[in-house]
Scaffold this active site. Structure first.
Site, PDB file in Angstrom:
ATOM      1  N   ASP A 196      82.100  11.601  24.004  1.00 23.79           N
ATOM      2  CA  ASP A 196      81.388  12.413  23.012  1.00 23.79           C
ATOM      3  C   ASP A 196      80.117  11.718  22.530  1.00 23.79           C
ATOM      4  O   ASP A 196      79.970  10.503  22.657  1.00 23.79           O
ATOM      5  CB  ASP A 196      82.268  12.621  21.770  1.00 23.79           C
ATOM      6  CG  ASP A 196      83.440  13.539  22.040  1.00 23.79           C
ATOM      7  OD1 ASP A 196      83.702  13.852  23.213  1.00 23.79           O
ATOM      8  OD2 ASP A 196      84.107  13.928  21.058  1.00 23.79           O
ATOM      9  N   ASP A 197      79.275  12.521  21.920  1.00 21.30           N
ATOM     10  CA  ASP A 197      78.125  12.075  21.103  1.00 21.30           C
ATOM     11  C   ASP A 197      76.910  11.633  21.920  1.00 21.30           C
ATOM     12  O   ASP A 197      75.871  11.342  21.350  1.00 21.30           O
ATOM     13  CB  ASP A 197      78.500  10.950  20.122  1.00 21.30           C
ATOM     14  CG  ASP A 197      79.501  11.403  19.073  1.00 21.30           C
ATOM     15  OD1 ASP A 197      79.930  12.571  19.132  1.00 21.30           O
ATOM     16  OD2 ASP A 197      79.856  10.592  18.211  1.00 21.30           O
ATOM     17  N   HIS A 246      78.964  19.579  22.429  1.00 16.68           N
ATOM     18  CA  HIS A 246      79.457  18.955  21.189  1.00 16.68           C
ATOM     19  C   HIS A 246      78.562  19.425  20.034  1.00 16.68           C
ATOM     20  O   HIS A 246      78.368  18.706  19.078  1.00 16.68           O
ATOM     21  CB  HIS A 246      79.417  17.438  21.356  1.00 16.68           C
ATOM     22  CG  HIS A 246      80.255  16.662  20.398  1.00 16.68           C
ATOM     23  ND1 HIS A 246      81.486  17.078  19.940  1.00 16.68           N
ATOM     24  CD2 HIS A 246      80.047  15.450  19.790  1.00 16.68           C
ATOM     25  CE1 HIS A 246      81.984  16.153  19.115  1.00 16.68           C
ATOM     26  NE2 HIS A 246      81.121  15.175  18.998  1.00 16.68           N
ATOM     27  N   HIS A 250      75.710  17.898  16.038  1.00 19.24           N
ATOM     28  CA  HIS A 250      76.934  17.266  15.559  1.00 19.24           C
ATOM     29  C   HIS A 250      77.321  17.734  14.147  1.00 19.24           C
ATOM     30  O   HIS A 250      77.752  16.959  13.300  1.00 19.24           O
ATOM     31  CB  HIS A 250      76.808  15.730  15.602  1.00 19.24           C
ATOM     32  CG  HIS A 250      78.134  15.053  15.751  1.00 19.24           C
ATOM     33  ND1 HIS A 250      78.950  14.768  14.682  1.00 19.24           N
ATOM     34  CD2 HIS A 250      78.794  14.617  16.856  1.00 19.24           C
ATOM     35  CE1 HIS A 250      80.059  14.168  15.132  1.00 19.24           C
ATOM     36  NE2 HIS A 250      79.982  14.079  16.443  1.00 19.24           N
ATOM     37  N   HIS A 340      83.472   7.537  23.297  1.00 21.16           N
ATOM     38  CA  HIS A 340      82.103   7.912  22.903  1.00 21.16           C
ATOM     39  C   HIS A 340      81.105   7.102  23.735  1.00 21.16           C
ATOM     40  O   HIS A 340      81.109   5.872  23.653  1.00 21.16           O
ATOM     41  CB  HIS A 340      81.899   7.642  21.413  1.00 21.16           C
ATOM     42  CG  HIS A 340      82.776   8.493  20.544  1.00 21.16           C
ATOM     43  ND1 HIS A 340      84.120   8.233  20.375  1.00 21.16           N
ATOM     44  CD2 HIS A 340      82.506   9.621  19.836  1.00 21.16           C
ATOM     45  CE1 HIS A 340      84.642   9.162  19.583  1.00 21.16           C
ATOM     46  NE2 HIS A 340      83.692  10.018  19.240  1.00 21.16           N
TER      47      HIS A 340
END
Ligand code: ZN
Length: 387
Positions: A196-197, A246, A250, A340
């Site tokens: 993620d991210d 995602h 965010h 991440h």
């Protein structure tokens, strides 16, 4: 109806398509040492004919759909060499149909019945000079490529064809690698690594490790980061990784209006596609925060929510060894593992975990691949594992 006229019109269109296809260079992978290449399309139930796929490009029906007919031909057939690429299909309920050639559809465009198996072969002098290899996507994976009239797929097992892959080689050349060189064995354990991210400057290290170990992962990307790492996003897709969403910035879905969520998803999708990724098929809710209202919006957007079953807390500890220990002590078949790719320590952990999980017998697959083998995903639902 005047079939001659229709045939002529089809030929004209086909010729134009083939010229277009040739001009964009899909006449075959040079690794397969054939100047000649296959070109083919699938009829996807509920959708219609796919575009034309060039030699060794995978043609897949969408999630939940399947193939009811195929058509195929050749690009770059040597002048004066006789023969065609012919193809036969096993249509569920009807058995093997007659061989066809020159892009004549084989199967049915008006049935709910899927194809179960496919055969392809060269005729004439082509058969003396070339081999045709092909594979079908069936039961969640690509079958091992077969050649020259052998059967790809199963007969009478109720398994449907969900995709087609074809490549041409010189006669007796080395056996080509199958579709993407990647197939999932449904009988072996598998896990989905998710990141993620990102993307970030550390993402390529994860991709290097995946590539070296024949694995894939799912990347849930923050839309506003994507344009800065476009080549990384394209490489994800080229390696068979999933390029998923995602959100744009965010933001927690639970704090957004319906319009804001949809805009955020659309903007992220557009950025990923513009970078060369595939349109996202799933969303990881930032912070894992999802409620009934946001699920209802995801249902409208046609997307499932994907959460996780192993939380490495890598973003918090920023300690590669801690991340490695969590995964190796908890991992089970069917897990979705949360990491991440924004942090160097997470990339370092991935560089150990990817070969180690592979060594322990886990297939590193995307969430979508695992879901497809184990019940699928529905828009608006949330999934944390596929055990
Ligand atoms: Zn996040």
């Amino acid at each position: 109806m005047d079939w001659k006229k229709i045939r002529q019109a089809v030929r004209t269109v086909l010729a134009a398509v083939l010229i277009c296809a040739a001009s964009v260079g899909i006449t075959g992978d040079p690794a397969y040492a054939a100047d000649m290449g296959a070109v083919y399309g699938i009829y996807e139930h509920g959708t219609g004919w796919s575009g034309y796929h060039g030699d060794s490009k995978t043609a897949r029906a969408g999630t939940g759909s399947y193939v009811t007919a195929i058509r195929a031909s050749l690009l770059g057939q040597p002048e004066g060499m006789s023969g065609t690429l012919s193809y036969q299909v096993n249509l569920s309920g009807s058995g093997w149909l007659s061989w066809q050639e020159n892009m004549t559809p084989n199967g049915s465009t008006e049935t709910d019945m899927p194809l179960e198996a496919v055969r392809m072969a060269f005729t004439g002098q082509l058969a003396e000079n070339y081999d045709v290899y092909y594979s079908v996507y069936q039961n969640g994976s690509w079958t091992t490529p077969v050649k020259n009239g052998e059967t790809a797929g199963t007969e009478g097992h109720g398994l449907r064809v969900d995709g087609l892959w074809v490549t041409v080689t010189g006669k007796g050349a080395e056996v080509p690698e199958g579709p993407n060189g990647k197939s999932v064995d449904p009988t072996r354990p598998m896990v989905a690594l998710t990141f993620d991210d990102g993307p970030s400057k550390y993402t390529p290290r994860i991709l290097d490790s995946l590539e070296a170990n024949g694995g894939r992962a799912t990347f849930f990307m923050v839309g506003n980061r994507v344009a800065s790492y476009a080549s990384t996003v394209k490489r994800m897709a080229d390696l068979g990784c999933e390029t998923d969403s995602h959100t744009w910035a965010h933001t927690y879905l639970t704090g957004m209006s319906e319009g804001e969520i949809l805009q955020s998803l659309n903007q992220t999708r557009d950025a990923i596609v513009a970078a060369g990724g595939n349109a996202p098929k799933g969303v990881r809710p930032p912070g894992g925060k999802i409620n009934d209202a946001s699920k209802a919006v995801l249902a409208k957007a046609g997307m499932p929510s994907i959460v996780w079953s192993v939380d490495t807390l890598d973003w918090k500890t920023r300690n590669a060894q801690h991340t490695i220990d969590i995964v190796l002590s908890q991992v089970q078949d069917g897990d979705i593992i949360l990491m991440h790719d924004l942090y160097e320590q997470s990339a370092i952990a991935a560089e150990t975990l990817i070969p180690e999980l592979t060594r322990r017998g886990y297939q590193l697959v995307t969430v979508g691949e695992m879901a497809e083998l184990r019940g699928g995903m529905a828009a608006g639902q949330s999934y944390g594992h596929f055990r």
